[in-house]
Design an enzyme around this catalytic site. Structure first.
Site, PDB file in Angstrom:
ATOM      1  NE  ARG A   1      -3.953   0.165   2.092  1.00 23.20           N
ATOM      2  CZ  ARG A   1      -4.230  -0.874   2.873  1.00 23.20           C
ATOM      3  NH1 ARG A   1      -3.510  -1.088   3.946  1.00 23.20           N
ATOM      4  NH2 ARG A   1      -5.222  -1.695   2.575  1.00 23.20           N
ATOM      5  CB  ALA A   2       3.976   2.165   1.756  1.00 20.98           C
TER       6      ALA A   2
END
Length: 657
Positions: free
Chosen positions: A273-274
């Protein structure tokens, strides 16, 4: 009510304004979490942002604000032709909101008048294509945070309850604000927010002066003040529209994509996600500054906003990015990007300079940040400090006996205010669940021959709530820091045990406080708070040595609990006393142990649930902690018995219900 404070009039807070504007350009970033002390313009900036968003074309009469040009799968569809224009909405979710208010529920009016199951939309529907603002998001129940984050990530809300099955569009700019002093969000919830910003009051005198000057001018004439700043706000609004148009054409070169991947790998963030959030943010940043291609400066700006909250793996990790760690990650990213640059584009993107325009300055909205945000300072310490704690471990579950009515949590049994599971009601009608009863009866009205406005009920329709759940408690740690406990090995073990108990309290949504006693008196090291990491910080600064005023420690704990009983009567306390039981000092001048046992008896008479952790060490044991536990009417555990991995079962905090 006067006009809102203009967005462009907010002084300083460039990172906050940048994060909000980038999400306005690219809602797919996933929202903004704003952390900071009270009085730092968090709410002011968020509420002002809504006025900058472009007006929307909506289907007339649609409760979900569907776009006529791109109709979604909508419960109010199919839609007729036509459109109307209205401003984007700012929807605020209060801390006390229920699940029904957030996602919607059965339409009681239609159930009563028409005998049908129909859906009444909630706040997620109202926020579609606008801004959903959650003040004090850290105080919101975890399951509600999960619901709104799921909707923000998917762009749709799915409702399955009370016989209603609905899916509707719910795409919005999510903004949450919080004061860390009131408790932290769990790391898994932090990760769901796209960006995070920490705001602090400026220490610069000139900046503080300007903040006060503008606020006083606004309060004296809100409409006039807003009118003076309207041109600046209009420029920002036009720039948002232009950046949205440019966004789809912005190129993310492979070299910059490798830079992003290398930086995220260097920070060892969990999952992917980052990487995705940094890529989206960098693209939005490039569009905001008018560029056609993502450059190094866009990636660096995105990293500063997207990674600080994702490096926290433990509740007690400090938020923010260390400058040295960031510089190392950026160097690794530079090496990865250089490996990709073996094509014709030799000079590479970006150059380290900032593409600020002629309208530079705090009054005209944020530009690409030029310096690293400051990181929070660790709490200062002085005097004799405790030894480094032993490694933390998974603790046994300590519970308050009986069934309470406390705040939602995950520790002790409690009666919940509402119940989602319903069963046939008791003969006297107690515990009637109105919505469940109506939902059960509504589909059968035609078959029962209903002709008037009344609802035809049968015994089988009547439902009652199942209301038992879990509550969070006030866990008050009373820690013996005297000389008899100050040996390196013992204090290290005690500190490790308290850290483990604090982590357990964090996971179970408890409020915590710390009382320590040493020398001549007891001290409230930490008044009861939701900020468990503050308790850990105070523990790290714990001073040790001196005599053992055990009675004073217990009496001070009793006074703390008396105050909390008035302040928060629904939250039941659990006292955890860590001591070897050796009382060697007393404020009355009498026998120290007798005074300690008398103080313990007062707590027991108050009905305070307690656990005594016996920290006595060595081959010869006096068993004094056991005597104190008996006076407290409390369970007594050896220090090593706190580990759930070593001892199975559940510890009841006291024998009496």
């Amino acid at each position: 009510m006067g006009a809102r404070f203009p967005f462009s009039a907010v002084v300083g807070q460039d990172d906050l304004r940048t994060a909000l504007l980038l999400n306005a350009v690219h809602p797919g970033i996933g929202g903004v979490l704003v952390r900071g002390e009270k009085g730092t313009a968090k709410s002011t900036a968020v509420r002002a942002l809504a006025a900058l968003l472009p007006d929307l074309d909506v289907v007339p009469g649609c409760r979900f604000a569907c776009d006529p040009a791109a109709p979604a799968d909508c419960p109010d569809g199919p839609h007729a032709d036509g459109a109307e224009r209205r401003p984007a909405r700012l929807v605020e979710l209060p801390v006390g909101a229920t699940e029904d208010r957030l996602i919607g529920s059965l339409d009681l009016e239609r159930a009563l008048t028409e005998g049908v199951r129909a859906y009444q939309p909630g706040l997620l529907a109202a926020a579609h294509r606008g801004v959903l603002y959650v003040d004090e998001v850290n105080l919101l129940h975890d399951h509600l945070v999960d619901l709104l984050l799921d909707a923000a990530a998917m762009g749709r809300a799915h409702v399955e309850r009370e016989g209603v099955s609905v899916s509707h569009p719910a795409s919005f700019l999510l903004v949450g604000t919080m004061n860390p002093e009131e408790g932290e969000l769990r790391p898994q919830l932090l990760d769901r927010f796209g960006l995070t910003v920490t705001v602090r009051a400026a220490r610069d005198v000139a900046t503080r002066t300007e903040v006060v000057r503008r606020r006083l001018a606004y309060e004296a004439d809100p409409d006039g003040f807003a009118a003076r700043w309207a041109p600046r706000d209009a420029e920002l609004a036009e720039r948002i529209v232009a950046a949205r148009v440019r966004l789809a054409a912005v190129v993310l070169p492979d070299a910059e994509l490798r830079r992003i991947a290398a930086i995220c790998a260097a920070f060892e963030v969990d999952g992917m996600r980052a990487d995705l959030v940094v890529a989206r943010t960098a693209t939005a940043h490039a569009a905001w500054r008018g560029a056609d291609e993502v450059a190094e400066q866009d990636v660096e700006a995105a990293v500063r906003l997207a990674l600080p909250h994702r490096k926290r793996r433990d509740p007690f990790d400090e938020p923010g990015l260390e400058q040295e760690q960031l510089d190392d990650a950026l160097r690794q990213g530079e090496e990865a990007a250089r490996e990709e640059e073996d094509g014709p584009d030799d000079d590479g993107p970006g150059g380290g300079g900032s593409d600020r325009g002629p309208d530079e300055g705090p009054d005209d909205g944020p530009e690409p940040p030029g310096q690293a945000p400051s990181t929070s300072d660790s709490p200062g310490t002085s005097g004799e400090r405790s030894h480094a704690p032993a490694p933390a471990f998974r603790t046994r579950l300590l519970q308050v006996p009986g069934v309470g009515d406390g705040a939602p949590g995950k520790r002790s049994r409690a009666r919940a205010r509402t119940g989602r599971v319903v069963r046939p009601a008791t003969a006297d009608g107690s515990g009637l669940h109105l919505v469940g009863t109506l939902a059960a009866a509504a589909p059968h009205q035609a078959a029962r021959g209903r002709t008037g406005p009344g609802l035809v009920l049968r015994n089988a329709d009547v439902r009652r709530s199942v209301r038992e759940g879990r509550e969070g408690n006030l866990v008050l740690f009373v820690v013996d820091a005297s000389g008899s406990m100050a040996a390196r090995q013992r204090m290290s073990a005690v500190s490790g045990a308290v850290v483990s108990l604090l982590r357990d309290a964090y996971q179970r949504r408890d409020k915590v406080g710390v009382v320590t006693f040493r020398g001549r008196e007891a001290t409230v090291a930490l008044p009861p708070t939701n900020s468990v990491d503050a308790a850990a910080a105070r523990l790290r600064a714990l001073r040790t040595g001196g005599r053992t005023p055990l009675a004073d420690g217990l009496l001070r704990a009793r006074r703390v609990l008396e105050v909390e009983r008035v302040r928060d009567p629904r939250r039941r306390p659990l006292l955890v006393l860590l001591t070897d039981g050796r009382a060697t000092a007393s404020g009355t001048g009498g026998d120290p142990l007798r005074d300690a046992l008398r103080a313990a008896g007062l707590l027991a008479a108050d009905g305070v649930a307690a656990v005594v952790v016996d920290c006595e060490h060595g081959p010869i044991r006096l068993g004094l902690a056991g005597r104190v536990a008996g006076a407290l009417d409390a369970a007594c555990l050896r220090l090593e018995e706190l580990s759930a991995d070593q001892v199975a079962g559940v510890v009841r905090a006291a024998r009496a219900a």
